[in-house]
Motif scaffolding. Structure first.
Motif, PDB file in Angstrom:
ATOM      1  N   VAL A 286       0.851  -1.190   0.000  1.00  0.00           N
ATOM      2  CA  VAL A 286       0.000   0.000   0.000  1.00  0.00           C
ATOM      3  C   VAL A 286       0.891   1.247   0.000  1.00  0.00           C
ATOM      4  O   VAL A 286       1.838   1.342   0.786  1.00  0.00           O
ATOM      5  N   ILE A 287       0.583   2.193  -0.902  1.00  0.00           N
ATOM      6  CA  ILE A 287       1.328   3.444  -1.013  1.00  0.00           C
ATOM      7  C   ILE A 287       0.417   4.591  -0.544  1.00  0.00           C
ATOM      8  O   ILE A 287      -0.718   4.731  -1.031  1.00  0.00           O
ATOM      9  N   THR A 288       0.928   5.378   0.402  1.00  0.00           N
ATOM     10  CA  THR A 288       0.199   6.568   0.872  1.00  0.00           C
ATOM     11  C   THR A 288       0.755   7.798   0.165  1.00  0.00           C
ATOM     12  O   THR A 288       1.976   8.024   0.176  1.00  0.00           O
ATOM     13  N   VAL A 289      -0.126   8.561  -0.479  1.00  0.00           N
ATOM     14  CA  VAL A 289       0.301   9.773  -1.196  1.00  0.00           C
ATOM     15  C   VAL A 289      -0.258  10.983  -0.446  1.00  0.00           C
ATOM     16  O   VAL A 289      -1.482  11.168  -0.369  1.00  0.00           O
ATOM     17  N   ASN A 290       0.612  11.809   0.125  1.00  0.00           N
ATOM     18  CA  ASN A 290       0.213  13.004   0.864  1.00  0.00           C
ATOM     19  C   ASN A 290       0.304  14.235  -0.026  1.00  0.00           C
ATOM     20  O   ASN A 290       1.038  14.248  -1.029  1.00  0.00           O
ATOM     21  N   PRO A 291      -0.425  15.304   0.322  1.00  0.00           N
ATOM     22  CA  PRO A 291      -0.346  16.546  -0.466  1.00  0.00           C
ATOM     23  C   PRO A 291       1.065  17.114  -0.471  1.00  0.00           C
ATOM     24  O   PRO A 291       1.817  16.987   0.503  1.00  0.00           O
ATOM     25  N   ALA A 292       1.430  17.737  -1.556  1.00  0.00           N
ATOM     26  CA  ALA A 292       2.768  18.325  -1.677  1.00  0.00           C
ATOM     27  C   ALA A 292       2.991  19.391  -0.612  1.00  0.00           C
ATOM     28  O   ALA A 292       2.092  20.184  -0.301  1.00  0.00           O
ATOM     29  N   GLY A 293       4.173  19.427  -0.036  1.00  0.00           N
ATOM     30  CA  GLY A 293       4.550  20.460   0.926  1.00  0.00           C
ATOM     31  C   GLY A 293       3.995  20.247   2.307  1.00  0.00           C
ATOM     32  O   GLY A 293       4.140  21.121   3.162  1.00  0.00           O
ATOM     33  N   SER A 294       3.361  19.119   2.598  1.00  0.00           N
ATOM     34  CA  SER A 294       2.771  18.922   3.913  1.00  0.00           C
ATOM     35  C   SER A 294       3.821  18.774   4.995  1.00  0.00           C
ATOM     36  O   SER A 294       3.645  19.238   6.115  1.00  0.00           O
ATOM     37  N   THR A 295       4.913  18.130   4.689  1.00  0.00           N
ATOM     38  CA  THR A 295       6.025  18.003   5.637  1.00  0.00           C
ATOM     39  C   THR A 295       7.324  18.237   4.891  1.00  0.00           C
ATOM     40  O   THR A 295       7.591  17.570   3.888  1.00  0.00           O
ATOM     41  N   PRO A 296       8.155  19.155   5.358  1.00  0.00           N
ATOM     42  CA  PRO A 296       9.404  19.441   4.636  1.00  0.00           C
ATOM     43  C   PRO A 296      10.352  18.240   4.650  1.00  0.00           C
ATOM     44  O   PRO A 296      10.412  17.477   5.620  1.00  0.00           O
ATOM     45  N   GLN A 297      11.104  18.095   3.565  1.00  0.00           N
ATOM     46  CA  GLN A 297      12.142  17.060   3.499  1.00  0.00           C
ATOM     47  C   GLN A 297      13.219  17.367   4.529  1.00  0.00           C
ATOM     48  O   GLN A 297      13.566  18.534   4.753  1.00  0.00           O
ATOM     49  N   PRO A 298      13.764  16.352   5.209  1.00  0.00           N
ATOM     50  CA  PRO A 298      14.866  16.605   6.146  1.00  0.00           C
ATOM     51  C   PRO A 298      16.014  17.324   5.455  1.00  0.00           C
ATOM     52  O   PRO A 298      16.243  17.166   4.244  1.00  0.00           O
ATOM     53  N   GLY A 299      16.754  18.153   6.215  1.00  0.00           N
ATOM     54  CA  GLY A 299      17.895  18.859   5.661  1.00  0.00           C
ATOM     55  C   GLY A 299      19.038  17.921   5.326  1.00  0.00           C
ATOM     56  O   GLY A 299      18.991  16.707   5.584  1.00  0.00           O
ATOM     57  N   ALA A 300      20.099  18.477   4.727  1.00  0.00           N
ATOM     58  CA  ALA A 300      21.250  17.678   4.317  1.00  0.00           C
ATOM     59  C   ALA A 300      21.920  17.036   5.524  1.00  0.00           C
ATOM     60  O   ALA A 300      21.882  17.569   6.641  1.00  0.00           O
ATOM     61  N   PHE A 301      22.528  15.868   5.296  1.00  0.00           N
ATOM     62  CA  PHE A 301      23.255  15.184   6.360  1.00  0.00           C
ATOM     63  C   PHE A 301      24.402  16.078   6.838  1.00  0.00           C
ATOM     64  O   PHE A 301      25.194  16.592   6.052  1.00  0.00           O
TER      65      PHE A 301
END
Length: 555
Positions: free
Chosen positions: A276-291
């Protein structure tokens, strides 16, 4: 006399010519011989006062009794040839014309050629599979199968058969040649029954994504000879690729759904594996910053390696690793990873979640280099003879690792393979007993293992040649390297002794049995490399307490 002359007395005199009559027809004879054969009687009618001279135009014929009489007993040695038996009658110095008999000498047929299949791994309920050997005139062929579920539909007793398989089991085909002289040595072929995949395997990847996210990777474990078919039940998802690994582009309006994949081989298609794949709205949670703390290259067996992304208040983090052998410790924005001695490279991913959904993952590729471990047991003979050459020893391979071989005795020279998992050595005419040792080391992850050793007992050379010009331990394999069929010659001391002959890969796994405790009737055996991957193998022979091995390369 003085008184007169008597009446005449008379007798009839028959004067024969100097020509002696030809001997009469053979009354006891055997025109068909199966060599070797003894006690064969040949007779012509006897005439008094006559001697008989016998001869044979072929080879291997010996008169064992009654050489100059009308009846002889003869023997035919192994390898005798066909020819003409002749007998002449002799009276005094006069010799008759010969009486002749054509004799055909046969023998049991030789071992058939390698069995050639039309399908290497047949599927259940497959028909029309053919197996054949080279046809020899005057020979019939008996076929048997050690497994179940097979039926010979055509060609029985010939050199080529057609077979149908039901839901049978794997086994071996055996073909035995026969002629008027008897049955010869059988030829065998191992058959592994194919089957349809039971599953495509678990789907790996990122299962919570954002609308508009592209290049999201998904994969299942790849199996050779298998194709994969992917589908998605939601909308707005574009699947890129057709193999075991794909990427998916989710549009700005994509919806959640189920990702499915089936595996197909020559025998059928598996049930679908799903995720099962969950697709959330764009921009709902920011991508983690760079390592901010990371190591892209590590060594197997290293623990406590730190990986960190910037921490954001009110956000939790989920970490995953696509390789194997990595244990993730921690659930915050900073974790440590312990890499096992068998860990593999992969992608480390972290997903942020702030209650509005999961972010696009932040990922980095990690390369895991091999750490050398103590080599496994040494394969090869623990006995050798002074002056012996081309003796093979090997240990299981380790990825990214080199091997250093040494010897505590004297007179051993490594002729090839130093630095690899398998070597070939020669012993001088003055070599002494000692221990052969091997250590493993890795340049990418500097380390040297403990040594593994084997004690070698050296015997003095007898100076007696075996006459076969064989290589290591009386064992020879040719051609070498080889791509299809190879011939093994082995110097067996006693014909009729028991022999095991098998093929091993460089990890020490037995991959093919050529002879299983067979009675030795020949010093030459031919077998096929069909179905084996390219690389290095070891041919291992065991007769009694003697174990002999030699390296073989398939290309």
């Amino acid at each position: 006399n003085a008184c007169g002359t008597s009446a005449a007395s008379s007798t009839t005199i028959t004067v024969n010519s100097a020509t002696v009559p030809q001997p009469g027809a053979f009354t006891t004879s055997t025109a068909n011989i199966c060599a070797p054969q003894t006690g064969v009687v040949y007779t012509v009618p006897n005439v008094g006062g006559t001697t008989y001279n016998w001869s044979y135009s072929g080879t291997g014929f010996t008169i064992t009794s009654s050489t100059n009489t009308n009846t002889i007993t003869a023997s035919f040695a192994a390898g005798s040839t066909s020819g003409t038996l002749s007998v002449t009658a002799q009276v005094g110095a006069n010799v008759s014309a010969p009486r002749t008999l054509a004799i055909t000498v046969g023998s049991v047929p030789t071992q058939p050629s390698t069995i050639t299949p039309s399908i290497v791994s047949p599927c259940p309920n497959t028909t029309g599979v053919t197996y054949s050997v080279t046809s020899v005139a005057g020979v019939t062929y008996a076929w048997t199968y050690s497994g179940t579920g097979q039926t010979i539909t055509a060609g029985n007793n010939t050199n080529a058969i057609t077979v149908s398989y039901a839901s049978g089991t794997s086994g071996s085909w055996t073909v035995t040649p026969s002629n008027t002289c008897g049955a010869g040595t059988a030829q065998t072929l191992a058959v592994t029954m194919g089957s349809s995949p039971t599953s495509a395997g678990a789907i790996g990847g990122t299962f919570t994504v954002l609308q508009g996210q592209s290049g999201v990777a998904y994969s299942v474990t790849n199996v050779g000879g298998t194709t994969y078919n992917w589908s998605y039940s939601g909308t707005g998802a574009t699947i890129n690729g057709t193999g075991n690994a794909i990427t998916v582009d989710y549009s700005a309006s994509a919806t959640g759904g189920t990702l499915s994949v089936t595996a197909t081989n020559a025998c059928g298609t598996s049930p679908a594996s799903t995720q099962v794949i969950t697709v959330n709205p764009a921009g709902s949670t920011p991508q983690p910053g760079a390592f901010t703390a990371s190591t892209a290259t590590v060594c197997q067996g290293v623990s406590g390696v730190t990986y960190t992304v910037p921490s954001v208040a009110g956000t939790s983090y989920t970490w995953s690793y696509s390789g194997t052998g990595a244990t993730i410790n921690g659930v915050t924005s900073s974790i440590t990873i312990d890499f096992s001695m068998t860990a593999t490279g992969g992608n480390l991913s972290v997903v942020a979640n702030n209650g509005s959904g999961n972010s696009i993952p932040r990922s980095m590729a990690i390369t895991v280099n091999a750490m050398a471990s103590q080599p496994g047991s040494i394969f090869g003979s623990a006995t050798a003879t002074q002056g012996q050459t081309n003796v093979a020893y090997f240990v299981p391979a380790q990825t990214g690792v080199t091997f250093a071989w040494s010897y505590t005795g004297t007179g051993l020279t490594v002729t090839s393979g130093q630095g690899t998992e398998g070597i070939t050595v020669s012993y001088s005419s003055t070599a002494t007993s000692g221990d052969i040792e091997v250590t493993a080391s890795s340049s990418l992850c500097p380390s040297t293992s403990l040594p593994t050793s084997m004690t070698i007992s050296i015997s003095p050379s007898t100076g007696i040649e075996d006459g076969l010009d064989l290589d290591a331990y009386g064992l020879k394999v040719y051609p070498n390297p080889a791509s299809s069929d190879v011939t093994v010659e082995i110097n067996v001391k006693n014909v009729g002794s028991r022999l095991n002959l098998a093929l091993y890969d460089v990890l020490g796994n037995e991959v093919r049995v050529l002879l299983d405790n067979a009675s030795v009737i020949s010093d030459s055996y031919t077998f096929s490399l069909e179905g084996l991957a390219y690389g290095v193998y070891i041919v291992r022979a065991k007769s009694g307490d003697d174990i002999k091995s030699i390296k073989l390369m398939k290309y």
